[in-house]
Design an enzyme around this catalytic site. Structure first.
Site, PDB file in Angstrom:
ATOM      1  N   SER A 253       0.952  -0.604  -6.070  1.00  0.00           N
ATOM      2  CA  SER A 253      -0.307   0.059  -5.736  1.00  0.00           C
ATOM      3  C   SER A 253      -0.358   1.398  -6.436  1.00  0.00           C
ATOM      4  O   SER A 253       0.575   1.803  -7.125  1.00  0.00           O
ATOM      5  CB  SER A 253      -0.418   0.266  -4.220  1.00  0.00           C
ATOM      6  OG  SER A 253       0.454   1.299  -3.808  1.00  0.00           O
ATOM      7  N   ALA A 254      -1.450   2.121  -6.213  1.00  0.00           N
ATOM      8  CA  ALA A 254      -1.524   3.532  -6.562  1.00  0.00           C
ATOM      9  C   ALA A 254      -0.841   4.319  -5.444  1.00  0.00           C
ATOM     10  O   ALA A 254      -0.331   3.743  -4.477  1.00  0.00           O
ATOM     11  CB  ALA A 254      -2.991   3.951  -6.718  1.00  0.00           C
ATOM     12  N   MET A 255      -0.836   5.645  -5.560  1.00  0.00           N
ATOM     13  CA  MET A 255      -0.210   6.480  -4.536  1.00  0.00           C
ATOM     14  C   MET A 255      -0.947   6.353  -3.200  1.00  0.00           C
ATOM     15  O   MET A 255      -2.144   6.068  -3.149  1.00  0.00           O
ATOM     16  CB  MET A 255      -0.224   7.950  -4.965  1.00  0.00           C
ATOM     17  CG  MET A 255       0.828   8.316  -5.982  1.00  0.00           C
ATOM     18  SD  MET A 255       2.499   8.427  -5.288  1.00  0.00           S
ATOM     19  CE  MET A 255       2.360   9.889  -4.262  1.00  0.00           C
TER      20      MET A 255
ATOM     21  N   GLY B 120       0.455   3.138   1.396  1.00  0.00           N
ATOM     22  CA  GLY B 120       1.250   2.633   2.507  1.00  0.00           C
ATOM     23  C   GLY B 120       2.369   1.702   2.094  1.00  0.00           C
ATOM     24  O   GLY B 120       2.806   0.865   2.888  1.00  0.00           O
ATOM     25  N   LYS B 121       2.880   1.866   0.870  1.00  0.00           N
ATOM     26  CA  LYS B 121       3.956   0.989   0.399  1.00  0.00           C
ATOM     27  C   LYS B 121       5.203   1.120   1.263  1.00  0.00           C
ATOM     28  O   LYS B 121       5.801   0.118   1.665  1.00  0.00           O
ATOM     29  CB  LYS B 121       4.304   1.316  -1.064  1.00  0.00           C
ATOM     30  CG  LYS B 121       3.192   1.055  -2.050  1.00  0.00           C
ATOM     31  CD  LYS B 121       3.613   1.374  -3.467  1.00  0.00           C
ATOM     32  CE  LYS B 121       3.931   2.844  -3.668  1.00  0.00           C
ATOM     33  NZ  LYS B 121       2.784   3.732  -3.411  1.00  0.00           N
TER      34      LYS B 121
ATOM     35  N   ASP C 180      12.659   0.570  -2.244  1.00  0.00           N
ATOM     36  CA  ASP C 180      11.593   1.572  -2.212  1.00  0.00           C
ATOM     37  C   ASP C 180      11.503   2.275  -3.566  1.00  0.00           C
ATOM     38  O   ASP C 180      12.496   2.377  -4.290  1.00  0.00           O
ATOM     39  CB  ASP C 180      11.892   2.596  -1.110  1.00  0.00           C
ATOM     40  CG  ASP C 180      10.710   3.493  -0.797  1.00  0.00           C
ATOM     41  OD1 ASP C 180       9.567   2.982  -0.781  1.00  0.00           O
ATOM     42  OD2 ASP C 180      10.921   4.690  -0.557  1.00  0.00           O
ATOM     43  N   GLU C 181      10.300   2.755  -3.917  1.00  0.00           N
ATOM     44  CA  GLU C 181      10.073   3.477  -5.182  1.00  0.00           C
ATOM     45  C   GLU C 181      10.621   2.679  -6.369  1.00  0.00           C
ATOM     46  O   GLU C 181      11.338   3.187  -7.238  1.00  0.00           O
ATOM     47  CB  GLU C 181      10.705   4.869  -5.135  1.00  0.00           C
ATOM     48  CG  GLU C 181      10.213   5.744  -4.003  1.00  0.00           C
ATOM     49  CD  GLU C 181       8.769   6.211  -4.157  1.00  0.00           C
ATOM     50  OE1 GLU C 181       8.134   5.871  -5.175  1.00  0.00           O
ATOM     51  OE2 GLU C 181       8.277   6.908  -3.264  1.00  0.00           O
TER      52      GLU C 181
END
Length: 207
Positions: A9-11, A14-15, A88-89
């Site tokens: 997603s973009a920033m 809610g990832k 994550d990230e």
């Protein structure tokens, strides 16, 4: 059958919240999930993955040179059966690390769920995202909203006055004070210097 997933997603979509919910779902069913996070992102403290809504969990940290397949094999040897790996990230993964995670899926039969940005503030792919888009079995977009009300697909880096930053290193850790998600049309408008954006006063909350 185990698969390699890329949730992108973009920033501010809610990832991390989605990742932590997935980890909770596994634990709730008596299954063990390992969370991996890059060492360079230590906003919540080293070895902690945290979302903006207050959820958090402990994670294993990695650097660019870390062999992630070896980390997972060592974790299984020490703690037993592993049912899922959550990253994550994931945009900060190297090409080699994406390949290593694919080996966790193909050789160990463990699903790997990666969560990250697709592109940087210049609209260019991150290395990790590039190879996840190429090699993942499943690609899932997590949607968020531009301040214009349109779907946001791009990320703008801003300064303290809300002006878009056009130059600088690809990796610069920050949150809502530095990055805003916008539509492609708004991204182009801001890149041309025709607009500014204050992330703290946008009409839509970035949740």
């Amino acid at each position: 059958m185990a698969k390699l997933y890329f949730y992108y997603s973009a920033m501010n979509a809610g990832k991390t919240t989605t990742l932590l919910q997935s980890a909770h779902n596994y634990r709730e069913r008596g299954m063990r999930a390992a969370i991996l996070t890059p060492r360079l992102d230590h906003r919540a403290g080293s070895g902690t993955v945290a979302s903006r809504i207050g959820l958090s969990a402990q994670a294993m940290t990695f650097e660019r040179e870390t062999d992630l397949e070896a980390v997972i094999r060592a974790d299984i040897a020490a703690q037993g059966k592993l049912h899922c790996v959550l990253v994550d990230e994931a945009q900060f993964l190297s090409r080699a690390q994406v390949w290593q995670l694919s080996e966790v899926v193909d050789e160990l039969g463990i699903p790997v769920l990666c969560y990250g940005l697709r592109t940087d503030f210049r609209g260019e792919l991150f290395e990790g995202s590039q190879y996840l888009l190429a090699w993942a079995d499943e690609l899932i977009e997590i949607k968020t909203i531009c301040h214009t009300g349109k779907k946001a697909t791009m990320t703008v880096r801003v300064d303290e006055r809300g002006h878009a930053v056009q130059e600088g290193p690809q990796v610069e850790i920050g949150g809502n004070e530095r990055y805003v998600s916008v539509s492609r049309a708004e991204f182009k408008k801001i890149a041309r210097g025709e607009g500014r954006i204050d992330p703290l006063q946008a009409p839509f909350p970035f949740v």
